[in-house]
Design an enzyme around this catalytic site. Structure first.
Site, PDB file in Angstrom:
ATOM      1  N   CYS A  24      -1.050  -5.575 -30.139  1.00 42.26           N
ATOM      2  CA  CYS A  24       0.103  -5.986 -30.933  1.00 42.26           C
ATOM      3  C   CYS A  24      -0.162  -7.330 -31.601  1.00 42.26           C
ATOM      4  CB  CYS A  24       1.344  -6.088 -30.052  1.00 42.26           C
ATOM      5  SG  CYS A  24       1.956  -4.486 -29.489  1.00 42.26           S
ATOM      6  N   ALA A  56       0.440  -0.919 -30.820  1.00 40.11           N
ATOM      7  CA  ALA A  56       1.519  -0.059 -30.339  1.00 40.11           C
ATOM      8  C   ALA A  56       2.565   0.064 -31.436  1.00 40.11           C
ATOM      9  CB  ALA A  56       2.130  -0.641 -29.077  1.00 40.11           C
ATOM     10  N   TYR A 180       5.449   0.289 -20.099  1.00 41.64           N
ATOM     11  CA  TYR A 180       6.373   0.759 -21.112  1.00 41.64           C
ATOM     12  C   TYR A 180       6.972   2.104 -20.695  1.00 41.64           C
ATOM     13  CZ  TYR A 180       4.340  -3.175 -23.574  1.00 41.64           C
ATOM     14  OH  TYR A 180       3.923  -4.433 -23.894  1.00 41.64           O
TER      15      TYR A 180
END
Length: 352
Positions: A24, A56, A180
């Site tokens: 990211c 992501a 996540y």
């Protein structure tokens, strides 16, 4: 096999075994990739990586980690990604996308502003999770997902896969790691549900498998599908590599072609024994026992170290993260270190 041998996955051939790991950069607005993402990802393709995976990329607005995350929940985002994917492919690399939902780790600020949780009054949003357990003190309590929420998430992954296909990506990766949403369903530490998506390993793996099957249904048969997993939570009583081997077997049946083996991220204070190549044994074991191709990641920083992972049959692909932030041209330097000649863009050929 060696680091600069090609790798065939379905009808896609990578020119070498080096991939840009999803990282990211927290630089999008409303999920839209822009010139930053073109230059950042494009420079790694020019640098010689065989596969360039996006960061992501959220399948829905509430699936973002932060307001700076990229997305693929609308057609405008897909159009912006198409330009980036085309540039990556023009450099001889394969363009891949990681599809993700942040779950209970959503609604946080970008790291260089402290990464603090964002409340509703600060532009945040309601996180979702298998159970109403916050990630850490001070984080927004997530809402335990009901059946409508789960159906919507599966559909969001499916729709994002279709947009990724139309944007020209040739590898898709489902993000089921690092604490996540999909990892939260897998681990008994975060999944306390008493319905068909909780309880034993079969129940806890159900959503991940449904998502993978939904993505595979949109993803062309000729193109490979990866799944990133955390092979262990590094916490007693949590998700572990034994369970991950079984999951990999199931995912192979569901249409996955490669398991991208990372670890951790589920809980904030896990003790992780980080050392060079510390996650490679997970990739080696899953490859051996589940009968599926694997990718190794984690403190791989040296050409000979990376080559040994492939040569020893511990993994089929090496994914590099921080080393490629430090040096986008690591693959070209590694090739020189290993005595291998690889093609350079004609604009740069005189330098080699």
């Amino acid at each position: 096999m060696h680091l600069f041998d090609s790798l065939a996955l379905r009808d896609v051939a990578l020119c070498n075994r080096i991939a840009v790991s999803p990282m990211c950069t927290y630089s999008a607005v409303d999920g839209m990739p822009d010139d930053w993402h073109l230059v950042h990802l494009g420079s790694r393709a020019v640098g010689g990586a065989g596969l360039v995976l996006t960061e992501a990329t959220a399948v829905s607005p509430e699936g973002r980690i932060s307001p700076g995350d990229t997305g693929l929940w609308n057609d405008a985002q897909a159009e912006a990604w198409a330009r980036i994917a085309a540039f990556i492919e023009a450099q001889g690399a394969v363009a891949g996308v990681q599809l993700a939902h942040a779950g209970r780790k959503a609604s946080t600020d970008v790291p260089w502003r402290g990464g603090r949780p964002l409340g509703m009054d600060a532009g945040g949003w309601q996180p979702l999770a298998p159970s109403a357990l916050p990630f850490d003190a001070g984080h927004l309590p997530p809402r335990a997902m009901d059946e409508a929420d789960i159906t919507a998430v599966i559909e969001a992954f499916r729709a994002a896969a279709a947009r990724a296909r139309d944007a020209g990506f040739r590898v898709a990766e489902v993000h089921a790691a690092h604490g996540y949403l999909l990892h939260e369903f897998l681990s008994p530490l975060t999944n306390r549900r008493e319905d068909s998506r909780g309880g034993d390993a079969v129940g806890r793996a159900r959503l991940v498998r449904e998502v993978v099957r939904a993505v595979r249904g949109e993803w062309p048969e000729r193109l490979p599908l990866f799944v990133r997993v955390s092979a262990t939570d590094w916490v007693e009583g949590g998700w572990d590599v034994d369970a991950c081997v079984q999951l990999a077997r199931w995912l192979r049946e569901d249409g996955a072609d490669l398991i991208d083996c990372s670890s951790g991220g589920l809980v904030p204070h896990a003790r992780i024994p980080q050392e060079p190549g510390y996650q490679v044994p997970f990739a080696a074991r899953i490859r051996r026992e589940a009968g599926i191709a694997t990718g190794a990641v984690g403190l791989i920083t040296d050409a000979r170290q990376a080559d040994a992972v492939i040569a020893n049959g511990e993994a089929d692909l090496v994914l590099l993260a921080r080393e490629l932030l430090r040096d986008p041209y690591f693959p070209r330097r590694a090739a020189a270190d290993l005595g291998v000649r690889i093609d350079a863009p004609p604009q740069y050929a005189r330098a080699w």
